[in-house]
Structure formats: C-alpha cells, structure tokens
Design an enzyme around this catalytic site. Sequence first.
Site, PDB file in Angstrom:
ATOM      1  N   ASP A 174       0.817  -1.300  -0.001  1.00  0.00           N
ATOM      2  CA  ASP A 174       0.121   0.086  -0.102  1.00  0.00           C
ATOM      3  C   ASP A 174       0.766   1.156  -0.127  1.00  0.00           C
ATOM      4  O   ASP A 174       2.197   1.145   0.192  1.00  0.00           O
ATOM      5  CB  ASP A 174      -0.953  -0.155   1.333  1.00  0.00           C
ATOM      6  CG  ASP A 174      -2.334   0.570   0.792  1.00  0.00           C
ATOM      7  OD1 ASP A 174      -2.427   1.389   0.037  1.00  0.00           O
ATOM      8  OD2 ASP A 174      -3.179   0.187   1.620  1.00  0.00           O
ATOM      9  N   ASP A 217     -10.692   2.582  -3.966  1.00  0.00           N
ATOM     10  CA  ASP A 217     -11.149   1.478  -3.260  1.00  0.00           C
ATOM     11  C   ASP A 217     -12.446   1.063  -3.681  1.00  0.00           C
ATOM     12  O   ASP A 217     -13.577   1.975  -3.568  1.00  0.00           O
ATOM     13  CB  ASP A 217     -11.236   1.407  -1.588  1.00  0.00           C
ATOM     14  CG  ASP A 217      -9.809   1.372  -1.047  1.00  0.00           C
ATOM     15  OD1 ASP A 217      -8.801   1.586  -1.625  1.00  0.00           O
ATOM     16  OD2 ASP A 217      -9.706   1.246   0.073  1.00  0.00           O
TER      17      ASP A 217
END
Length: 431
Positions: free
Chosen positions: A161, A221
């Site tokens: 990430d 997301d």
Amino acid sequence: MKMFRVVCLLAFVSVLSPAAEALDNGLALKPTMGWLHWERFMCNIDCQRDPENCISERLYMQMADVMVKEGWKKAGYQYVCIDDCWPSHQRDAQGRLQADPKRFPSGIKKLADYVHSKGLKLGIYADVGKSTCAGYPGSLGYYETDAQTFADWGVDLLKFDGCYTDWTLLGEGYTNMSKALNKTRRSILYSCEWPLYEWPFRKPNYTAIRETCNHWRNFNDVYDSWSSVKSILEWTASHQDIIVPSAGPGGWNDPDMLVIGNFGLSHDQQESQMALWAIMAAPLLMSNDLRNICPRSKELLQNRRIIDISQDPLGKQGYRSAKVDSFEVWERPLSKNRLAVAVLNMQEIGGPRGFVIRAFPGWKICDPKCNVTQILPQYKEMGVQTQQSTLVIPVNPSGTALLTVTPISGDFTGIHKLHWENVSFKHKYIL
C-alpha cells in the site's frame, strides 16, 4: 413524440503493445486469481466478540479449506491474501515485522505452511510508508528486512500500500521494495498501489510501474455498491488511452476486488462486475465470505467461460469502444482471432432493453461470417451471423450481456491490428 438519440463513443485507442517490459520475475503471466480479506472483513480485530469474522489465522485457514472443498481452487483461484491489520504494533528486537500474537498465535510461517499444504498460495500486506493505512508499522526504512522476512515465512504475494509517505518518494519506495523482493530469490508476486497515490499530483509513469510491479491499483477502493463499481468503470474508460497499453502478461491494471456474493449488488450487477473485470483483464481477487455465499454468486464466480476470457493467453486488456443509447460496449481481443464483448445497460429503471448486436465497432470481424456465443446472463449458442444480422439481445437494467465472437471464414488475422493500432471511431448522432 420523444426524441431518440444514439451516440457512438469517440474513442482513439493507440495501443501497439505493452508500453514496457514487464517485471522480470516470471509471475502474473495471466491475471491473478484469489481471495483478499479487506472489503468484506476490513480491520475487524475483535476476536473476543466476533471470532468467526475477525482478522486471525483461523479466518485464512477456513478460507483455504473452503477454496479446496468447494471448487474454488479447481476454478483457478489460488491466492489466500491477508490485508491490513495483521501485525503487532511493534517490530521484534531484530526490527522484523511480527504477527499479532493473540490473533496469529502460530505465526505467519505456520499459516503459510498450512495454505501451501492445500495447494494454495499466501499473500500478505505491507505499506511503502512509515505506517499502514490502519496505523500498523510500515516498511519505510525496512524494505530489505521486510522482504526477507516475507520470503522466510514462505509468502507468495505482497500487496504493498501507499499510505503515510511523501508522494514524491513513491517511485523510489516501490522500486526499492521490488528490488528487495527479487533479492530474496523467492517468487513473490508484487501488487502495488503506486499510481493510485500519484494520480492526485501527476500522471504516473506506467513504463516504470510495469517494470516494477506485477499489478497496480489506479483508482479508489471498491465498496459493496453499484455506484462504486460504476465509478471504477468510468474512471477506467476515461483513462484507457493511458492505462490499457501498460497491461499484458506479467503486469496488469487492478480495478480492485470483486464484491460478488456480499450485500450491495443485485445479481445483474454482480454479473456486470464479473463480466467487465474479465474484459479488463483484471486480477480476480474476491472479497467475500466463501463459507457462506449464495449458490448463484458462487456459480458466477466459478463460471469457466468467463474465467477463460479473464485468463486468455493473448493477454490484451479490453476497453470501452462505444456508448449507444445508454448502453456501453466493451471489447477485448482474444486469442485465435476472437473477440469478447460486454454490453452494459446503464439504465436503472424499467425492464430489459434490446441491443442490436451489430451496433459496436468490432462487429466488422463478422465479414463475411462469425459465430456468436452468449455467456451471460445465460449460456446460449447464437449461431452464425453476418455484418447484416439484425439479432437483438435483451439486457436487464444495470446488467450485462457477455458474448464471444469468432470469425469462421476468410482471413481475420487483422483483428488484433484492427483493435490495437490507432483505431478511431467517429461521433454519430441520430435524432
């Protein structure tokens, strides 16, 4: 009298071949398939009140068991992936990441051994910055240490990430971790979020990204909602001239997880996500509860004809080729001169609407003839068609008809050139 208008998309697709060589680790030659915990289970660490659904070794062991028992492994899903919230908040005395001792009492190495014993692979999560998005220790300053730790544990995939770092250092950080993973000499598939965190500031360098990562997130997301899925599709289409050329064997654009089998999508919308993810040559990483999934969603996710499109060896990402009367048409060139076509009904009112099958650019491969197979919403051989065919396909609101088109006579070796070299479709308005 109500005015009727058809608008065909102006699209300019300038795609000759992948923009750069792929990351040379021999992995992700086809889009990755597996299961990832985040969208469904998020950062649920309360194992006292919710032992069945908290982020713990038990959850991943149960998913691995189900993946073997219920046919997921056989269908091609092979990775069981841990996302955020797995580590302890402190590194060990040697500076290594360590799993939370209460939720992972056996440690990640034992969990990896268990997953491997099922013939599956284990994925894990870390962050390029000083902390993960949920506030656990990041890998900044520990790239080589963490890469070696993951290799020692037997990890097979790293989702890396991009929280809590200076965006100007993203390229350096992602590249350094890529080098660190390769230095371990263990095959670890590398899933990046580099472009996702760079887009707010500038257009990312997809040549460098493809040389560094096996797949990469570009946009927000995914949520368990149709509006979220639509936003991902729209972003992908509006940036396809930039991102489609980078995709191919060894490196793929990642539109995020499949949320099929959860709560927010109707079955038609689940079919649309599955079809469009296959057209986009996207990683198929489910985030759902495989222990408790409805039969229709399971059948959809294991549909071998859709998976065959996803995993097609030609390795070309599809793209949106037309917008016609609130329909979107997405096309993907396949091996053996075939074409996959998804027709998405964007209306969310009324009943099924008919789409004239020849109303998309790729239909010209049916000169002189082609064979059409409908895969969604149900399998149906639609027989031999020509460019003059008037076949109409009904498509439910927010649903998708997924087809394959196979030329059956003549010389059609130019199909891939047709779709992947400077193809321009002009505006056409009919009032």
